[in-house]
Design a protein around this motif. Structure first.
Motif, PDB file in Angstrom:
ATOM      1  N   ALA A 126       0.821  -1.203   0.000  1.00 21.42           N
ATOM      2  CA  ALA A 126       0.000   0.000   0.000  1.00 21.42           C
ATOM      3  C   ALA A 126       0.861   1.262   0.000  1.00 21.42           C
ATOM      4  CB  ALA A 126      -0.937   0.001   1.216  1.00 21.42           C
ATOM      5  N   GLU A 127       1.947   1.265   0.768  1.00 27.00           N
ATOM      6  CA  GLU A 127       2.803   2.449   0.832  1.00 27.00           C
ATOM      7  C   GLU A 127       3.595   2.651  -0.459  1.00 27.00           C
ATOM      8  OE1 GLU A 127       2.820   4.861   2.922  1.00 27.00           O
ATOM      9  OE2 GLU A 127       1.349   3.919   4.231  1.00 27.00           O
ATOM     10  N   VAL A 128       4.007   1.573  -1.092  1.00 27.96           N
ATOM     11  CA  VAL A 128       4.676   1.688  -2.397  1.00 27.96           C
ATOM     12  C   VAL A 128       3.700   2.260  -3.417  1.00 27.96           C
ATOM     13  CG1 VAL A 128       5.675   0.380  -4.324  1.00 27.96           C
ATOM     14  CG2 VAL A 128       6.384  -0.114  -1.981  1.00 27.96           C
ATOM     15  N   ALA A 129       2.473   1.773  -3.392  1.00 32.52           N
ATOM     16  CA  ALA A 129       1.455   2.290  -4.308  1.00 32.52           C
ATOM     17  C   ALA A 129       1.162   3.757  -4.012  1.00 32.52           C
ATOM     18  CB  ALA A 129       0.179   1.464  -4.187  1.00 32.52           C
ATOM     19  N   ARG A 130       1.107   4.116  -2.747  1.00 29.32           N
ATOM     20  CA  ARG A 130       0.849   5.511  -2.383  1.00 29.32           C
ATOM     21  C   ARG A 130       1.922   6.432  -2.962  1.00 29.32           C
ATOM     22  NH1 ARG A 130      -1.243   7.951   2.710  1.00 29.32           N
ATOM     23  NH2 ARG A 130      -0.813   6.036   3.856  1.00 29.32           N
ATOM     24  N   THR A 131       3.185   6.019  -2.817  1.00 27.96           N
ATOM     25  CA  THR A 131       4.282   6.822  -3.350  1.00 27.96           C
ATOM     26  C   THR A 131       4.146   6.994  -4.859  1.00 27.96           C
ATOM     27  OG1 THR A 131       5.763   6.021  -1.610  1.00 27.96           O
ATOM     28  CG2 THR A 131       6.790   6.955  -3.568  1.00 27.96           C
ATOM     29  N   ALA A 132       3.824   5.917  -5.554  1.00 22.13           N
ATOM     30  CA  ALA A 132       3.696   5.972  -7.006  1.00 22.13           C
ATOM     31  C   ALA A 132       2.530   6.844  -7.442  1.00 22.13           C
ATOM     32  CB  ALA A 132       3.536   4.563  -7.562  1.00 22.13           C
ATOM     33  N   VAL A 133       1.396   6.726  -6.757  1.00 25.08           N
ATOM     34  CA  VAL A 133       0.215   7.518  -7.119  1.00 25.08           C
ATOM     35  C   VAL A 133       0.463   9.001  -6.865  1.00 25.08           C
ATOM     36  CG1 VAL A 133      -2.190   7.990  -6.492  1.00 25.08           C
ATOM     37  CG2 VAL A 133      -1.418   5.634  -6.779  1.00 25.08           C
ATOM     38  N   TYR A 134       1.015   9.340  -5.714  1.00 19.14           N
ATOM     39  CA  TYR A 134       1.285  10.751  -5.413  1.00 19.14           C
ATOM     40  C   TYR A 134       2.297  11.340  -6.399  1.00 19.14           C
ATOM     41  CZ  TYR A 134      -1.063  10.293  -0.844  1.00 19.14           C
ATOM     42  OH  TYR A 134      -1.982  10.099   0.167  1.00 19.14           O
ATOM     43  N   ALA A 135       3.336  10.578  -6.713  1.00 21.16           N
ATOM     44  CA  ALA A 135       4.360  11.074  -7.627  1.00 21.16           C
ATOM     45  C   ALA A 135       3.774  11.298  -9.017  1.00 21.16           C
ATOM     46  CB  ALA A 135       5.519  10.083  -7.700  1.00 21.16           C
ATOM     47  N   ALA A 184       2.394   3.070 -14.158  1.00 17.91           N
ATOM     48  CA  ALA A 184       3.025   2.309 -13.067  1.00 17.91           C
ATOM     49  C   ALA A 184       2.214   2.424 -11.784  1.00 17.91           C
ATOM     50  CB  ALA A 184       4.454   2.814 -12.848  1.00 17.91           C
ATOM     51  N   ALA A 185       1.662   3.615 -11.531  1.00 17.90           N
ATOM     52  CA  ALA A 185       0.847   3.815 -10.333  1.00 17.90           C
ATOM     53  C   ALA A 185      -0.398   2.938 -10.367  1.00 17.90           C
ATOM     54  CB  ALA A 185       0.459   5.290 -10.218  1.00 17.90           C
ATOM     55  N   LYS A 186      -1.047   2.848 -11.532  1.00 18.97           N
ATOM     56  CA  LYS A 186      -2.241   2.001 -11.662  1.00 18.97           C
ATOM     57  C   LYS A 186      -1.878   0.544 -11.446  1.00 18.97           C
ATOM     58  CE  LYS A 186      -6.604   1.161 -12.949  1.00 18.97           C
ATOM     59  NZ  LYS A 186      -6.690  -0.248 -13.241  1.00 18.97           N
ATOM     60  N   LEU A 187      -0.754   0.124 -12.004  1.00 20.84           N
ATOM     61  CA  LEU A 187      -0.295  -1.260 -11.872  1.00 20.84           C
ATOM     62  C   LEU A 187      -0.061  -1.607 -10.400  1.00 20.84           C
ATOM     63  CD1 LEU A 187       0.434  -3.599 -13.850  1.00 20.84           C
ATOM     64  CD2 LEU A 187       2.793  -2.808 -13.726  1.00 20.84           C
ATOM     65  N   LEU A 188       0.640  -0.729  -9.690  1.00 25.21           N
ATOM     66  CA  LEU A 188       0.959  -0.981  -8.287  1.00 25.21           C
ATOM     67  C   LEU A 188      -0.272  -0.870  -7.383  1.00 25.21           C
ATOM     68  CD1 LEU A 188       4.323   0.991  -8.138  1.00 25.21           C
ATOM     69  CD2 LEU A 188       4.062  -1.482  -7.868  1.00 25.21           C
ATOM     70  N   ALA A 189      -1.143   0.089  -7.687  1.00 26.68           N
ATOM     71  CA  ALA A 189      -2.333   0.265  -6.863  1.00 26.68           C
ATOM     72  C   ALA A 189      -3.302  -0.902  -7.038  1.00 26.68           C
ATOM     73  CB  ALA A 189      -3.025   1.585  -7.215  1.00 26.68           C
ATOM     74  N   ASP A 190      -3.429  -1.406  -8.269  1.00 24.92           N
ATOM     75  CA  ASP A 190      -4.279  -2.581  -8.491  1.00 24.92           C
ATOM     76  C   ASP A 190      -3.779  -3.769  -7.675  1.00 24.92           C
ATOM     77  OD1 ASP A 190      -5.955  -1.264 -10.239  1.00 24.92           O
ATOM     78  OD2 ASP A 190      -4.991  -2.013 -12.054  1.00 24.92           O
ATOM     79  N   GLU A 191      -2.475  -3.975  -7.705  1.00 23.42           N
ATOM     80  CA  GLU A 191      -1.897  -5.093  -6.951  1.00 23.42           C
ATOM     81  C   GLU A 191      -2.113  -4.906  -5.453  1.00 23.42           C
ATOM     82  OE1 GLU A 191       2.380  -7.401  -6.242  1.00 23.42           O
ATOM     83  OE2 GLU A 191       2.326  -5.460  -7.237  1.00 23.42           O
TER      84      GLU A 191
END
Length: 326
Positions: free
Chosen positions: A230-239, A251-258
């Motif tokens: 969740a925190e990795v996805a948060r970083t990607a989405v915010y960035a 990349a943010a969508k990919l990580l957030a979906d996972e």
């Protein structure tokens, strides 16, 4: 570059969380789910045949519109709030945390394009699923990518609060895809963070062998993995919200979906048999995450975009020494 929310952004997030807690808290969520289970009381035409999924709550939609949810990025000169994508991501994160149903992303994107979308008096959906499927079609006043609302055949949806219809042909939403994917990633992020909260709380309350199950190493590992994803996805989405780069958005969508899908699965594991019951909320996060993973940009589409960007960068790197030579 600072990716931490500012004080104003933190206040915005807190305000949206309070609004949703008061207007669409757990009791409202469960009432929507129970209505869907009973055959879609108050649902749009045809929804009961699509697995009994309930329709869009028009009163809630207007309240969200009045709070500026849909007009958040619309310029003030056009009656909007005048904020940017970073603020929108924070707002959608809270909506994902509360599992607010309805075509939130499509209506937000339609603000300033479709009359009534900005203030929530119109419900706008989109061809955001891969193929001729449309969510919430029976409740829609407009469909992004279509001149008129098409006729559709109800199909069963895995999520009781996301009715689906199959239409004859899909419309073009390519102009909205990048932003739509990022906002959907924010919804997934909110759901992922919420399942972490649910898992940790249950692990602290449920006891076996005279101690909380959270004391067991296996449960600790499950919760830790959920938090990391969740925190990795948060970083990607915010960035991605700050940079606006399409590749970073993919990349943010990919990580957030996972994070949302696997996080909900792990949360089910922490809850054990209780997590699979209709009364628990965990399965609702998993079902919504499954649907969102197919919206705006699938994992395969995100991977293709990232591969294309990496290939382009590699080719450019090979050309640079030759062009730099005298």
């Amino acid at each position: 570059m600072d990716f931490q929310p500012t004080e104003d952004q933190q206040h915005l997030r807190a305000g949206v969380r309070d609004l949703l807690a008061g207007r669409y808290g757990r009791e409202a969520l469960r009432a929507s789910v129970d209505a869907a289970a009973d055959g879609g009381a108050g649902a749009g035409a045809g929804d009961a045949g699509a697995g009994g999924a309930a329709g869009v709550d028009r009163a809630l939609w207007r309240e969200l519109g009045g709070a500026g949810f849909f007009a958040l990025r619309l310029p003030e000169s056009e009656g909007g709030v005048g904020l940017g994508l970073p603020e929108a991501v924070l707002v959608f994160e809270e909506a994902g945390r509360a599992l607010v149903p309805g075509p939130l992303v499509a209506t937000h994107l339609a603000a300033g394009v479709v009359p009534g979308a900005a203030d929530g008096t119109a419900v706008v959906t989109a061809f955001d699923l891969d193929g001729p499927l449309v969510a919430h079609l029976a409740d829609a006043d407009a469909v992004l990518g279509a001149a008129a609302v098409p006729a559709g055949e109800p199909v069963r949806s895995v999520d009781p609060l996301t009715p689906l219809h199959r239409v004859a042909a899909a419309g073009d939403v390519s102009a909205y895809r990048a932003t739509g994917a990022l906002l959907t990633a924010a919804l997934q992020l909110g759901s992922a963070l919420r399942t972490v909260e649910l898992a940790v709380r249950y692990a602290g309350e449920r006891e076996q062998f005279g101690q909380p199950i959270g004391a067991f190493q296996a449960v600790k590992h499950l919760c830790a993995r959920m938090l990391v994803r969740a925190e990795v996805a948060r970083t990607a989405v915010y960035a991605a919200a700050v940079t606006g780069d399409p590749g970073e958005g993919a990349a943010a969508k990919l990580l957030a979906d996972e994070a949302a899908v696997q996080g909900a699965r792990d949360c089910l594991q922490v809850h054990g048999g209780m997590g699979f019951t209709w009364e628990a909320d965990v399965h609702l996060h998993l079902k919504r995450a499954w649907v969102r993973a197919e919206q705006w940009r699938t994992a395969a589409q995100a991977q293709e975009l990232l591969a294309e960007e990496l290939l382009a960068e590699a080719l450019l790197a090979e050309e640079l020494p030759a062009t730099a030579a005298p």
